[in-house]
Design a protein around this motif. Structure first.
Motif, PDB file in Angstrom:
ATOM      1  N   ILE A 166      15.034  46.993  38.774  1.00 21.82           N
ATOM      2  CA  ILE A 166      16.224  46.291  38.925  1.00 21.82           C
ATOM      3  C   ILE A 166      17.468  46.951  39.176  1.00 21.82           C
ATOM      4  N   THR A 209       8.554  39.466  37.196  1.00 19.75           N
ATOM      5  CA  THR A 209       8.725  38.226  37.523  1.00 19.75           C
ATOM      6  C   THR A 209       9.149  37.272  36.315  1.00 19.75           C
ATOM      7  N   SER A 250      10.555  38.375  33.493  1.00 20.66           N
ATOM      8  CA  SER A 250      11.730  38.601  33.005  1.00 20.66           C
ATOM      9  C   SER A 250      13.041  38.243  34.029  1.00 20.66           C
ATOM     10  N   LEU A 251      12.499  38.063  35.454  1.00 23.54           N
ATOM     11  CA  LEU A 251      13.534  37.692  36.431  1.00 23.54           C
ATOM     12  C   LEU A 251      13.913  35.986  35.958  1.00 23.54           C
ATOM     13  N   SER A 266      17.258  33.842  34.540  1.00 18.82           N
ATOM     14  CA  SER A 266      17.840  32.611  35.031  1.00 18.82           C
ATOM     15  C   SER A 266      18.075  31.442  34.258  1.00 18.82           C
ATOM     16  N   LEU A 304      12.408  31.563  41.337  1.00 19.07           N
ATOM     17  CA  LEU A 304      11.952  32.894  40.569  1.00 19.07           C
ATOM     18  C   LEU A 304      10.779  32.146  39.827  1.00 19.07           C
ATOM     19  N   TYR A 339      15.031  38.024  44.113  1.00 19.27           N
ATOM     20  CA  TYR A 339      15.917  38.479  43.220  1.00 19.27           C
ATOM     21  C   TYR A 339      17.354  38.605  43.685  1.00 19.27           C
ATOM     22  N   LYS A 374      21.037  38.498  41.418  1.00 20.44           N
ATOM     23  CA  LYS A 374      20.607  39.695  40.716  1.00 20.44           C
ATOM     24  C   LYS A 374      20.934  39.686  39.519  1.00 20.44           C
ATOM     25  N   HIS A 375      20.307  38.989  38.643  1.00 17.51           N
ATOM     26  CA  HIS A 375      20.641  38.800  37.228  1.00 17.51           C
ATOM     27  C   HIS A 375      20.305  39.936  36.431  1.00 17.51           C
ATOM     28  N   VAL A 383      18.097  41.471  33.703  1.00 17.57           N
ATOM     29  CA  VAL A 383      16.927  41.190  33.060  1.00 17.57           C
ATOM     30  C   VAL A 383      17.155  40.944  31.898  1.00 17.57           C
TER      31      VAL A 383
END
Length: 414
Positions: free
Chosen positions: A189, A260, A262-263, A267, A274, A311, A316-317, A319
């Motif tokens: 990331i 995935t 964590s993403l 959010s 996601l 992502y 682009k958060h 994680v």
């Protein structure tokens, strides 16, 4: 076992009698019925819950109206000789399901290695937001030919010949340099968050969302002119490690599942795109077991590329953002309900995406270290809270307050 027999019966009945009609928003997406029946069964739902969910969904659906019966293709049946010509043709659902039903009856799941290849359906993994491979993986897990056939049919009917195809020259380079060291989630990331080619989050996010949803334009063919394309194609995650052993494949899929997940948590457990990368990562554990080393490598390489694209598209958060959920204002760890209570809530929930996420989170909690199991339990609890079915006036189906895809990325609501 009554529940297993009923699940298979309802899956076959839906698969054989109804058209998918995912290209017509006025009709119910049948694939959701198939997915949820599988998830509910694995969660331990009794036969009464399975039948009730099926009956209610089939009668009311997601507000789209009742499902329609299978429609005979005006183009005729799919055969080996016209396979390529039939790809991507609308109104061919029955033709495709009949083709893959017969292939599975004759050859079994070995057909996956033929059709999930670089020269066949593999570049279409992203079509229809990963629903095809999600169904295939759930079918392999359950032992349901109906689910497997449905997933392959989705890939075929929604196939686009211009769907993001990895350049041959790039593939040759990556194949000659397999990754030997495991990348941490933070490395994967951080490298994207710090990449100057995708630094303009708003503009690049719009571009990424366009290519994520576009059925006709090939992002990777623009490698020389698009910073977004070059950033993804040159990312070290696409250098997939050697997958010649079952252990290596499991390790690779678990890393995708952890990323995935964590993403999705970052959010606020609400992002619709996601969400699907997380549930597809679970299905991928079962799919790559049936593929050759070359096809398994290509499969994971495409999936990595699409996850990175998603992502970027979704903002682009960081994680680590999602883990703030489990602490109270005074930094005390929030007590979590038992998995038994979470599963009971899922049995009565109206939203099919919620049920699928709860199922994958529950299964993942059994595979990871007890030290991080709480993260998956918290995710399950969070998606159940996206909408309260006891107060919602919406009908069964997709009723969650999800953050749906738009051309502009949204920030998480934690």
């Amino acid at each position: 076992m009554e529940e297993l027999a009923l699940t298979h019966k309802l899956l076959v009945q839906t698969h054989r009698q109804h058209d998918v009609h995912l290209d017509n928003p006025s009709k119910i997406p049948i694939n959701h019925v198939l997915h949820v029946l599988s998830a509910l069964y694995h969660l331990g739902a009794p036969a009464t819950v399975l039948q009730r969910w099926y009956d209610t969904y089939m009668e009311i659906g997601s507000g789209y109206g009742p499902p329609v019966p299978h429609l005979q293709s005006a183009l005729g049946p799919v055969t080996e000789s016209n396979f390529d010509q039939m790809l991507g043709k609308k109104g061919t659902w029955k033709a495709w399901t009949q083709f893959f039903d017969q292939k599975l009856d004759d050859e079994g799941t070995g057909i996956l290695n033929r059709y999930l290849s670089e020269k066949s359906l593999l570049p279409s993994l992203i079509d229809d937001l990963f629903h095809g491979p999600i169904a295939i993986g759930l079918g392999l897990e359950l032992g349901s030919k109906a689910l497997i056939s449905s997933g392959l049919s989705q890939l075929a009917m929604f196939h686009s010949r211009k769907r993001h195809t990895l350049p041959a020259s790039r593939l040759d380079q990556m194949n000659s340099q397999p990754r030997t060291e495991k990348l941490s989630l933070r490395q994967i990331i951080s490298s994207l968050r710090e990449d100057s080619r995708v630094a303009n989050t708003k503009a690049v996010g719009r571009e990424a969302m366009h290519y994520l949803l576009s059925p006709t334009e090939d992002l990777f063919s623009k490698r020389e002119t698009s910073p977004l394309a070059s950033a993804i194609l040159e990312h070290e995650a696409l250098y997939v490690p050697d997958l010649s052993t079952d252990e290596a494949r499991e390790t690779a899929c678990m890393q995708l599942l952890e990323l995935t997940h964590s993403l999705f948590r970052a959010s606020g457990c609400r992002d619709f795109v996601l969400l699907h990368t997380f549930t597809m990562a679970w299905s991928s554990r079962f799919i790559i077991k049936h593929l050759s080393v070359a096809n398994a490598t290509s499969y994971l390489r495409y999936f990595w590329a699409y996850v990175l694209l998603a992502y970027i598209a979704r903002g682009k958060h960081d994680v680590t953002d999602g883990d703030t959920r489990i602490f109270s204002k005074d930094k005390q760890f929030v007590r979590q309900p038992s998995w038994w209570l979470i599963r009971q809530r899922a049995f009565g929930h109206n939203d099919e995406h919620t049920v699928k996420v709860v199922y994958v989170a529950w299964k993942m909690s059994e595979l990871v270290s007890p030290l991080v199991e709480w993260r998956y339990r918290d995710t399950a609890q969070a998606v159940l809270d996206v909408v309260d079915p006891t107060t919602s006036k919406k009908q069964p189906g997709s009723v969650g307050d999800w953050v749906y895809p738009t051309m502009a990325p949204r920030q998480p609501k934690l």
